[in-house]
Design an enzyme around this catalytic site. Structure first.
Site, PDB file in Angstrom:
ATOM      1  N   ASP A  36       0.816  -1.224   0.000  1.00 13.64           N
ATOM      2  CA  ASP A  36       0.000   0.000   0.000  1.00 13.64           C
ATOM      3  C   ASP A  36       0.847   1.272   0.000  1.00 13.64           C
ATOM      4  OD1 ASP A  36       1.056  -0.011   2.521  1.00 13.64           O
ATOM      5  OD2 ASP A  36      -0.870  -0.067   3.584  1.00 13.64           O
ATOM      6  N   GLN A  95      12.461  28.128   0.414  1.00 15.17           N
ATOM      7  CA  GLN A  95      11.289  28.951   0.776  1.00 15.17           C
ATOM      8  C   GLN A  95      11.554  29.478   2.180  1.00 15.17           C
ATOM      9  OE1 GLN A  95       8.020  28.937  -1.183  1.00 15.17           O
ATOM     10  NE2 GLN A  95       7.446  30.698   0.074  1.00 15.17           N
ATOM     11  N   LYS A 191      20.535  37.962 -11.579  1.00 12.78           N
ATOM     12  CA  LYS A 191      19.424  37.083 -11.989  1.00 12.78           C
ATOM     13  C   LYS A 191      18.096  37.635 -11.485  1.00 12.78           C
ATOM     14  CE  LYS A 191      18.575  32.939  -9.912  1.00 12.78           C
ATOM     15  NZ  LYS A 191      18.922  31.548  -9.575  1.00 12.78           N
TER      16      LYS A 191
END
Ligand code: R5P
Length: 299
Positions: A36, A95, A191
């Protein structure tokens, strides 16, 4: 007693190098998936009263973290003196702020999750941009080995007349150090990232370095968009095709093809993530940081 090191699946080669460098003992960890999809984890070596380290690099972290947490909790439950994590690549560092309303600042949440499971952490060049150290988000001792000396040694041995180039302001910390060590000049590009795969790069005039081979250096090569756009921009300035060097070869699907399509033939990364590009071994630097933690008395 020697420390006991367990490799989570896929980390066997790095773990073996680390075990050798530390004069440690290799533990046996059994891992499989039930039909599973749930994880089965078994520590086959006795961890009682031992210093234990789990070696698990954390690219594709969502597939790996549960097994790692189960192994760490099991080692503690079975009486390990301390359980550390060696994650040569540490995920969820990018993040580091809420750029848009409602976003999860995952670097903080991930740090809390790992700090609750292990007693210490060692990684390589974590992506510290808006944070100065891992200690700002990790509540357990956390040390970072540097890949810069190994990258500089590789450049010295493999590239004639190099010009080290950091593709963005964040990469200057690595570019400057590696260039100094490789006795090469360096330049940093600018950038602007508009999306996961949408990047624009601008460069200062590079004519004064004609005749040198650009070595683009970044901490992470993920989609390779940063490197690809930088490589195209350099050829637009009449430079020969660059060498692309990254600490962490995350290499999302299509990344290598994109680099090759941009004319890049030499792509090199360290072995923090085992990839076909991993030509630079950083296990000795990691071993030094692990040893420094093991030398500290546990509280
Ligand atoms: C950016 O913050 C990092 O230092 C790298 O430049 C970035 O992760 C590279 O990502 P990609 O390969 O997807 O452009």
């Amino acid at each position: 007693m020697k420390p006991l090191l367990f490799a989570l699946p896929g980390n066997e080669a790095f773990c073996a190098r680390l075990t050798d460098a530390l004069g440690a003992e290799a533990g046996t960890l059994e891992y499989r998936r039930f039909p599973d999809g749930e994880s089965y984890v078994r520590l086959r070596s006795d961890v009682g009263a031992r210093e234990v380290a789990l070696v698990c690099t954390l690219n594709s972290p969502n597939d790996k973290v549960l097994a790692l947490l189960f192994a760490a909790r099991t080692a503690k439950e079975l009486g390990a003196a301390r359980v550390g994590l060696v994650a040569p690549y540490l995920a969820y560092m990018r993040q580091d702020r809420r750029f848009h309303d409602g976003e999860a600042v995952t670097s903080v949440h991930f740090a809390a999750l790992l700090s609750a499971a292990v007693d210490w952490l060692v990684t390589v060049d974590p992506h510290l941009h808006r944070r100065r150290s891992l200690g700002e988000i990790y509540s357990v001792p956390a040390k970072a080995a540097s890949a810069a000396p190994a990258l500089a040694a590789w450049i010295r041995a493999n590239v004639e007349r190099p010009l080290v180039i950091g593709p963005d302001a964040e990469s200057e910390q690595w570019a400057a150090e590696i260039a100094a060590d490789a006795e090469a000049p360096y330049a940093v590009l600018t950038k602007t990232r508009r999306g996961d795969r949408d990047v624009e790069i601008q460069a200062p005039p590079l004519e004064r370095w004609r005749g040198r081979r650009a070595v683009l250096i970044d901490d992470i090569i993920s989609s390779a968009r940063t490197m690809t756009v930088a490589a195209r921009m350099l050829s637009g300035q009449g430079m020969p095709e660059p060498v692309c060097a990254g600490v962490h070869g995350v290499l999302a699907p299509g990344a290598l093809d994109a680099l090759r399509a941009a004319g890049v033939r030499r792509i090199v990364t360290t072995n923090t993530i085992a990839q076909e590009t991993s030509a630079i071994d950083v296990s000795a630097a990691v071993a030094r940081e692990v040893q420094s933690i093991l030398d500290e008395p546990s509280s």
